[in-house]
Design a protein around this motif. Structure first.
Motif, PDB file in Angstrom:
ATOM      1  N   TRP B  91      30.168  44.555 -12.872  1.00  0.00           N
ATOM      2  CA  TRP B  91      30.116  45.047 -11.491  1.00  0.00           C
ATOM      3  C   TRP B  91      29.667  43.960 -10.514  1.00  0.00           C
ATOM      4  CZ3 TRP B  91      27.739  50.703 -11.494  1.00  0.00           C
ATOM      5  CH2 TRP B  91      28.581  51.542 -12.258  1.00  0.00           C
ATOM      6  N   LEU B  92      28.815  43.049 -11.018  1.00  0.00           N
ATOM      7  CA  LEU B  92      28.300  41.999 -10.133  1.00  0.00           C
ATOM      8  C   LEU B  92      28.964  40.644 -10.405  1.00  0.00           C
ATOM      9  CD1 LEU B  92      24.456  42.759 -10.031  1.00  0.00           C
ATOM     10  CD2 LEU B  92      26.233  43.515  -8.466  1.00  0.00           C
ATOM     11  N   ALA B  93      30.063  40.679 -11.172  1.00  0.00           N
ATOM     12  CA  ALA B  93      30.660  39.424 -11.634  1.00  0.00           C
ATOM     13  C   ALA B  93      31.085  38.510 -10.487  1.00  0.00           C
ATOM     14  CB  ALA B  93      31.849  39.728 -12.544  1.00  0.00           C
ATOM     15  N   GLU B  94      31.496  39.090  -9.370  1.00  0.00           N
ATOM     16  CA  GLU B  94      31.993  38.239  -8.274  1.00  0.00           C
ATOM     17  C   GLU B  94      30.964  38.006  -7.173  1.00  0.00           C
ATOM     18  OE1 GLU B  94      35.966  39.153  -6.901  1.00  0.00           O
ATOM     19  OE2 GLU B  94      36.549  39.723  -8.949  1.00  0.00           O
ATOM     20  N   VAL B  95      29.758  38.500  -7.391  1.00  0.00           N
ATOM     21  CA  VAL B  95      28.691  38.226  -6.414  1.00  0.00           C
ATOM     22  C   VAL B  95      28.262  36.775  -6.601  1.00  0.00           C
ATOM     23  CG1 VAL B  95      26.342  38.823  -5.686  1.00  0.00           C
ATOM     24  CG2 VAL B  95      27.922  40.623  -6.439  1.00  0.00           C
TER      25      VAL B  95
END
Lengths: 494, 213
Positions: B91-95
């Motif tokens: 879910w936070l991979a592209e943050v």
């Protein structure tokens, strides 16, 4: 800075007389109550099964009240099993003493509070202050009341008597005395006022070690406590401190987890006219590493069992404190909340306060009369409390006296003073109506002397005629007119 | 006599009119109300009701989710985000890496959380008819304080699995033993002239992502 007090307030008519002349108060109340009235009607109309929900809400509350002792014991066992500690208080003094002791034991001298009707009723803040503990109210409206050294005037919105400009002035002048001052150049926009409250209270939430709350519901089956709120101040007080003390009236218990499905539909729509309020917190005892590590529940009687003892009056204990009855009441709209002289204003206050406190003060004896008996309160009540029925019951108790329970003991209430003239007039009327000859003679004399009719009644009747026009006396009575025009037999027209 | 016995004794005397043999458990309670108001499209109604109370609602596929979460945090200018222990890492991979990940730890003080900009969580259940998401402190949601102190909450709802029609259905899915937080829109108040304004103590921005699996 203990705030005002309801003690020694004048009877409702005198307090209301002053309030109805306050044009700004009238305007503030009219604006607020009309805003919410229409919105509530729309929120309720969304649910086609509202009548069934209302009936179920009343039935659940009645069932609970009829077996209150066993549900309270069950609740106590469930809360204890989940890691909470349960305390019992028969009256306000005991409740305040318990809470004060619990706070002092933590070594803290400051507490943050969630808005709670019960602690308002008990006068807890003043009791804490006497013990050197400062209680910070964190609900926006309670904050306005506390900063303004004022008294609540509405169940849901205690500062309903203040408009946005007055709130701005209170924040600007007083916030600095309690903590972070209001921002420079604060406007009276509600969003800016809410932001000022956020900044003012933030530090207090982050530092708080002790929180004090009430509860909207307590589930006997599971020991779960429920607090319904909007701003997030409740969540702050319920989850950030190490110690949480919840002070709750014994009538707030419901039997089962499932029962919440009724009240969580009834309460928000009746109260703020929302499908659901922004935040609802539910907790059962304590949880490891999440929220307070110590949880105390203080169960408060303070007149509730006296109310329970009256088979008609006990329905007042169904109340879920939504305040819909206040918002539709023509008397409340004009008199405002302070005239009711207790934490519970409006129609529900008029039946709850005299029962919780007994009708032995002039104020309490006047409250059952603070109504036109129009019945709007009953229609909007989400748990179908027949407020007019209870009002009439309490009026009877004021006028006739009779058996009642006060602080747990059966006592005979004496008829209130000031109703002697009414009772004498009623006795005279009954005698006259039982004696047609005397009635006829009296009516004849009155008809002939009608030019001498006074505009004001003398003696004890003066109180009645001061606010009413005397009905003009007709030249002859209906009975004599009938006899004169239709003949003795009364069979004219055949 | 202690206060407990005093209060219970008063209750019993007050109920002298109730027959001793009356057993409330044996009498069925009349529940004539509906279990659900049968919305035709529960997910659509959830979105509509959330938006009505000023939550920002987004729809997403699993593939789009990491990009969406990154964008929502960036829009807010978030330099830090609280991450519950059980949040799916993708879910936070592209943050971006510069955005500081703050784990949800029991030792964290509220003061430290106050310095964090955002929080991303899942939820336990969502109720369409009232526009509510419920958190039960599960592994992808963390302790109650992490969704309270930061000013921005991104809440991911798996649709349609986590969506129920009504309050009765929602309660049946929840465990009362867990700490529960029901959230219907961002923090708000009606305390000024009984008119609703958003934004007081809780997160002032609530993004709800409806994740279609």
């Amino acid at each position: 800075m203990s705030g005002g007090t309801y003690l020694g307030m004048p009877a409702f008519p005198r307090a209301a007389e002053a309030a109805t002349r306050d044009e700004r108060l009238r305007a503030n109340l009219t604006h607020a109550t009309h805003t919410i009235r229409d919105k509530r009607a729309r929120a309720v109309a969304e649910l086609p099964d509202w009548a069934e929900l209302r009936a179920a809400g009343a039935a659940i509350k009645d069932r609970t009240l009829r077996h209150l002792d066993s549900y309270l014991e069950r609740l106590e066992a469930a809360v204890t099993a989940a890691g909470g500690q349960v305390h019992w208080a028969a009256d306000a003094a005991q409740a305040n003493e318990i809470v004060t002791r619990l706070v002092l034991q933590t070594g803290e001298r400051e507490v943050v509070k969630v808005k709670s009707m019960a602690t308002q009723e008990l006068g807890l803040n003043a009791a804490l202050e006497r013990a050197g503990v400062r209680a910070f109210e964190t609900d926006l409206a309670e904050l306005i009341v506390q900063l303004g050294d004022d008294l609540p005037s509405h169940i849901l919105v205690p500062a309903i008597h203040r408009n946005r400009r007055e709130i701005r002035d209170i924040f600007t002048e007083r916030m600095g005395e309690w903590g972070r001052p209001a921002p420079e150049g604060l406007t009276d926009e509600p969003a800016d006022l809410a932001e000022a409250a956020r900044l003012h209270l933030r530090q207090k939430f982050l530092d708080a070690k002790v929180g004090i709350s009430g509860a909207n519901f307590m589930v006997a089956e599971t020991g779960t406590m429920v607090v319904v709120e909007s701003e997030g101040n409740g969540r702050m007080c319920l989850t950030l401190p190490e110690t949480l003390i919840s002070v709750v009236g014994i009538e707030k218990v419901v039997p089962t987890w499932r029962d919440l499905e009724v009240f969580l539909q009834l309460l928000p729509r009746s109260s703020t006219a929302e499908r659901m309020n922004p935040y609802t917190s539910m907790w059962t005892g304590t949880s490891d590493g999440d929220g307070p590590s110590t949880f105390h529940l203080v169960l408060v009687d303070n007149g509730r069992t006296d109310t329970l003892a009256d088979e008609v009056g006990r329905q007042a204990l169904r109340c879920i404190r939504c305040s819909a009855c206040l918002n539709v009441c023509p008397v409340y709209e004009r008199a405002g909340g302070h005239a009711y002289g207790s934490a519970y204003p409006g129609p529900i206050g008029a039946i709850l306060t005299p029962q919780l406190r007994g009708v032995d003060t002039v104020l309490d004896a006047s409250l059952p009369y603070a109504s036109s008996l129009c019945g709007a309160c009953y229609e909007v009540c989400p748990v179908a409390i027949d407020i007019p029925e209870v009002l009439v019951r309490l009026r009877e108790r004021v006028v006739e006296g009779g058996e009642a329970t006060v602080r747990g003991s059966r006592v005979r209430i004496r008829p209130a003073r000031g109703h002697a003239a009414e009772r004498a007039a009623m006795r005279a009327a009954r005698w006259a109506l039982d004696h047609p000859g005397a009635l006829r003679a009296g009516q004849r004399v009155a008809g002939r002397m009608r030019r001498l009719q006074p505009r004001r009644l003398p003696g004890p009747g003066a109180a009645w005629s001061r606010t009413r026009d005397m009905p003009p006396l007709p030249p002859e009575s209906f009975r004599s007119w009938w006899r004169r025009t239709r003949g003795e037999s009364g069979e004219a027209g055949r | 006599m202690n206060a407990r016995e005093v209060v219970l004794g008063r209750v019993r005397r007050a109920l002298a009119d109730v027959p001793r043999e009356e057993d409330p458990e044996r009498e069925p309670l009349e529940r004539g109300y509906l279990d659900s108001h049968q919305p035709a499209d529960a997910v659509g109604l959830l979105a509509e009701n959330l938006a009505d109370y000023r939550a920002l609602v987004h729809r997403s596929t699993p593939e789009e989710l990491p990009g969406l979460v990154a964008r929502l945090l960036a829009e807010r200018g978030a330099a830090s985000v609280v991450v519950p222990a059980g949040l799916p890492p993708e879910w936070l991979a592209e943050v971006p890496r510069e955005v500081r990940r703050v784990p949800d730890e029991a030792a964290d003080t509220a003061r430290r959380l106050d310095g964090v900009d955002s929080v991303v969580t899942g939820c336990a259940v969502a109720i369409a008819e009232t526009g509510t998401v419920v958190l039960d402190a599960g592994p992808d949601q963390g302790r109650r304080r992490i969704t309270l102190v930061p000013d921005h909450h991104v809440c991911v709802v798996v649709v349609p699995d986590q969506v129920v029609d009504s309050v009765p259905q929602g309660l049946r899915r929840l465990d009362p033993a867990r700490p529960l937080t029901w959230i219907s829109g961002p923090s708000a108040t009606s305390d000024i002239e009984l008119d609703r304004v958003e934004g007081v103590h809780g997160p002032r921005r609530l993004d709800v992502v409806l994740l279609e699996e």
